[in-house]
Structures are given as C-alpha cells and as structure tokens.
Design an enzyme around this catalytic site. Structure first.
Site, PDB file in Angstrom:
ATOM      1  N   ARG A 119      -5.377   0.867  -6.833  1.00 45.39           N
ATOM      2  CA  ARG A 119      -4.130   1.481  -6.343  1.00 45.39           C
ATOM      3  C   ARG A 119      -3.649   2.601  -7.259  1.00 45.39           C
ATOM      4  O   ARG A 119      -2.961   3.519  -6.825  1.00 45.39           O
ATOM      5  CB  ARG A 119      -3.008   0.429  -6.250  1.00 45.39           C
ATOM      6  CG  ARG A 119      -3.260  -0.662  -5.231  1.00 45.39           C
ATOM      7  CD  ARG A 119      -1.968  -1.444  -4.982  1.00 45.39           C
ATOM      8  NE  ARG A 119      -2.194  -2.720  -4.329  1.00 45.39           N
ATOM      9  CZ  ARG A 119      -2.311  -2.885  -3.019  1.00 45.39           C
ATOM     10  NH1 ARG A 119      -2.236  -1.845  -2.210  1.00 45.39           N
ATOM     11  NH2 ARG A 119      -2.518  -4.082  -2.515  1.00 45.39           N
ATOM     12  N   LYS A 160      -6.978   6.530  10.708  1.00 50.99           N
ATOM     13  CA  LYS A 160      -8.386   6.486  11.117  1.00 50.99           C
ATOM     14  C   LYS A 160      -8.417   6.384  12.643  1.00 50.99           C
ATOM     15  O   LYS A 160      -8.502   5.282  13.184  1.00 50.99           O
ATOM     16  CB  LYS A 160      -9.078   5.246  10.538  1.00 50.99           C
ATOM     17  CG  LYS A 160      -9.214   5.200   9.031  1.00 50.99           C
ATOM     18  CD  LYS A 160      -9.933   3.901   8.636  1.00 50.99           C
ATOM     19  CE  LYS A 160     -10.039   3.697   7.158  1.00 50.99           C
ATOM     20  NZ  LYS A 160     -10.572   2.367   6.802  1.00 50.99           N
ATOM     21  N   GLU A 203       3.821   4.047   6.129  1.00 52.26           N
ATOM     22  CA  GLU A 203       2.613   3.223   5.948  1.00 52.26           C
ATOM     23  C   GLU A 203       1.582   3.973   5.109  1.00 52.26           C
ATOM     24  O   GLU A 203       1.529   5.195   5.124  1.00 52.26           O
ATOM     25  CB  GLU A 203       1.996   2.924   7.325  1.00 52.26           C
ATOM     26  CG  GLU A 203       2.186   1.498   7.804  1.00 52.26           C
ATOM     27  CD  GLU A 203       1.362   0.469   7.044  1.00 52.26           C
ATOM     28  OE1 GLU A 203       1.097   0.633   5.831  1.00 52.26           O
ATOM     29  OE2 GLU A 203       0.982  -0.538   7.664  1.00 52.26           O
ATOM     30  N   ASP A 204       0.741   3.228   4.427  1.00 48.92           N
ATOM     31  CA  ASP A 204      -0.346   3.868   3.684  1.00 48.92           C
ATOM     32  C   ASP A 204      -1.420   4.354   4.655  1.00 48.92           C
ATOM     33  O   ASP A 204      -1.870   5.491   4.588  1.00 48.92           O
ATOM     34  CB  ASP A 204      -0.952   2.913   2.645  1.00 48.92           C
ATOM     35  CG  ASP A 204      -1.360   1.559   3.197  1.00 48.92           C
ATOM     36  OD1 ASP A 204      -1.105   1.273   4.395  1.00 48.92           O
ATOM     37  OD2 ASP A 204      -1.939   0.760   2.438  1.00 48.92           O
ATOM     38  N   GLY A 237       0.760  -1.251   0.000  1.00 52.91           N
ATOM     39  CA  GLY A 237       0.000   0.000   0.000  1.00 52.91           C
ATOM     40  C   GLY A 237       0.785   1.292   0.000  1.00 52.91           C
ATOM     41  O   GLY A 237       0.330   2.299  -0.514  1.00 52.91           O
ATOM     42  N   ASP A 280      -5.163   1.858  10.593  1.00 50.28           N
ATOM     43  CA  ASP A 280      -6.585   1.618  10.807  1.00 50.28           C
ATOM     44  C   ASP A 280      -6.769   1.171  12.262  1.00 50.28           C
ATOM     45  O   ASP A 280      -6.818   2.004  13.165  1.00 50.28           O
ATOM     46  CB  ASP A 280      -7.011   0.565   9.778  1.00 50.28           C
ATOM     47  CG  ASP A 280      -8.485   0.232   9.803  1.00 50.28           C
ATOM     48  OD1 ASP A 280      -9.269   1.024  10.328  1.00 50.28           O
ATOM     49  OD2 ASP A 280      -8.855  -0.834   9.279  1.00 50.28           O
ATOM     50  N   ASP A 302      -5.894  -0.208  -1.999  1.00 54.00           N
ATOM     51  CA  ASP A 302      -6.697  -1.055  -2.890  1.00 54.00           C
ATOM     52  C   ASP A 302      -7.973  -1.573  -2.265  1.00 54.00           C
ATOM     53  O   ASP A 302      -8.118  -1.608  -1.037  1.00 54.00           O
ATOM     54  CB  ASP A 302      -5.875  -2.278  -3.317  1.00 54.00           C
ATOM     55  CG  ASP A 302      -5.713  -3.283  -2.181  1.00 54.00           C
ATOM     56  OD1 ASP A 302      -5.272  -2.880  -1.078  1.00 54.00           O
ATOM     57  OD2 ASP A 302      -6.062  -4.459  -2.374  1.00 54.00           O
ATOM     58  N   PHE A 347     -14.065   3.213   4.271  1.00 52.78           N
ATOM     59  CA  PHE A 347     -13.130   2.473   3.440  1.00 52.78           C
ATOM     60  C   PHE A 347     -12.717   3.328   2.243  1.00 52.78           C
ATOM     61  O   PHE A 347     -13.559   3.868   1.535  1.00 52.78           O
ATOM     62  CB  PHE A 347     -13.753   1.151   2.961  1.00 52.78           C
ATOM     63  CG  PHE A 347     -12.739   0.252   2.330  1.00 52.78           C
ATOM     64  CD1 PHE A 347     -11.865  -0.503   3.106  1.00 52.78           C
ATOM     65  CD2 PHE A 347     -12.626   0.188   0.943  1.00 52.78           C
ATOM     66  CE1 PHE A 347     -10.897  -1.314   2.518  1.00 52.78           C
ATOM     67  CE2 PHE A 347     -11.670  -0.621   0.344  1.00 52.78           C
ATOM     68  CZ  PHE A 347     -10.804  -1.374   1.131  1.00 52.78           C
ATOM     69  N   VAL A 348     -11.401   3.452   2.045  1.00 49.99           N
ATOM     70  CA  VAL A 348     -10.892   4.311   0.973  1.00 49.99           C
ATOM     71  C   VAL A 348      -9.967   3.541   0.026  1.00 49.99           C
ATOM     72  O   VAL A 348      -9.364   2.533   0.415  1.00 49.99           O
ATOM     73  CB  VAL A 348     -10.132   5.537   1.557  1.00 49.99           C
ATOM     74  CG1 VAL A 348     -11.085   6.483   2.267  1.00 49.99           C
ATOM     75  CG2 VAL A 348      -9.019   5.093   2.495  1.00 49.99           C
TER      76      VAL A 348
END
Ligand code: IMP
Ligand code: MG
Length: 178
Positions: free
Chosen positions: A166, A132, A100-101, A46, A104, A160, A153-154
């Site tokens: 992506r 988040k 990190e992407d 990610g 969560d 992805d 959710f994104v």
C-alpha cells in the site's frame, strides 16, 4: 521491480502521472460541486491515499469521512451482503461522493449503493482511482475515474497484495516474468 510475498511486480503508472491525474480529477470535482459542500465517503482500506490526495486538492468547502465495508458470504441468494461500518454522518440531503481505490467486478459498490440511496442523500456519485472495465460483472459506472486499466492485478498507492504494497509510491502491476 518489487517483490511482495511470493510475487514480483513492475512499475505500471509512475507517481508523477498519478499526481497529475489526481489533481485534474480534483479540479473537475471542485467545479462540479461548487457551493454544494459535498461529503466524500472513502471506502477503507484501499482508498485512504487517493482520498487524502483528492481531498487536499479541493479548495472549496467539502467534508470527508471513511467507512469500512464488511461482506458476509452466502447469506442471500444473490451472494454477499455488504454492511457499512463507521458511517456516523447523517447523509440525508447531502451530496455524497463515494471514493474507491478500484472498481473491479463492481460487486462491492453494486451491493452498497442501494444502502446509501435508502438514506435519501441529495445526490450520489462515484470517484475511483482505477477502473477495470473488462472485469465488470455488475453494472457500476464511476462518474470520475483516474485511470481505466486492463484486467491485471495492481498494487501501490493504497492498493495491496495480501496486506503488502500500500505504501508504494508508483502503481505496480503483476509481472509476467515471475
Ligand atoms: P469489486 O467488488 O470486484 O469491484 O472489487 C473491489 C475491491 O477489490 C477493491 O476495492 C479492492 O480492494 C479489490 N481489488 C480489485 N482489484 C484489485 C487489484 O488489482 N489490486 C488490489 N486490490 C484489488
Ligand atoms: Mg477497496
């Protein structure tokens, strides 16, 4: 609106806003790490776009490497065990910036961080494109955050939905009208 597999997504953060924010983060990181030759550790898959954009905006010496985290379910009482694949650099005494992407629940980094610390780096910080805060289960505090977002959710900018999305330039969120 874009459709990926069975779901529809709508634009949430536009590319121009993303670019501006990533540049600002890079400026902050550059100021904080001046003369320290940090090693950025991108977590695949990610983070690859965020890490690349962040890295190319650093104009002082810095290095980058990527790792994959594999998790094995149910082998300990605490849940998943996370192992890093592909870490070849010696990180002892290095200034490590994990990239990190998205954070969560925080579970992934919570179980990975002790493994990094075990190798006695000079310092460890976390840069995430998205966070988040409302979804957090484990206490993980990013040092640099692109955007705090609600628990939606994104996809896009590296993130992805089941392998797709992506390559989307804007960040999209799951649409309320499916
Ligand atoms: P955590 O362990 O719950 O913090 O989750 C980390 C990983 O879950 C991220 O690195 C992503 O790969 C994935 N993830 C969490 N939220 C999203 C999302 O909204 N879109 C895409 N992937 C997500
Ligand atoms: Mg990830």
């Amino acid at each position: 609106m874009v459709q990926l597999h069975d779901k529809r997504f709508e634009v949430f953060i536009e590319k121009a806003a993303i670019d501006e924010r990533v540049q600002a983060l890079a400026a902050q990181i550059q100021a904080d790490y001046r003369g320290m030759n940090p090693l950025l550790l991108g977590i695949l898959n990610g983070s690859f776009i965020f890490a690349a954009d962040l890295f190319r905006h650093l104009s002082t010496p810095a290095e980058i490497s990527f790792i994959k985290l594999a998790s094995y379910k149910g082998t300990t009482s605490t849940g998943n065990i996370i192992t890093a694949i592909g870490l070849e650099e010696n990180i002892a005494d290095r200034h490590i910036l994990i990239v990190e992407d998205i954070i969560d629940t925080g579970r992934t980094l919570h179980s990975f961080l002790p493994q990094v610390l075990q190798q006695q780096p000079a310092s460890v910080k976390i840069a995430c494109f998205l966070s988040k805060p409302d979804a957090r289960v484990c206490d993980v505090q990013p040092d640099y955050t692109g955007f705090d977002i609600p628990d939606v959710f994104v996809v896009g900018y590296g993130l992805d939905y089941d392998g797709q999305g992506r390559n989307l330039q804007h960040l999209y969120r799951l649409s309320d009208n499916q």
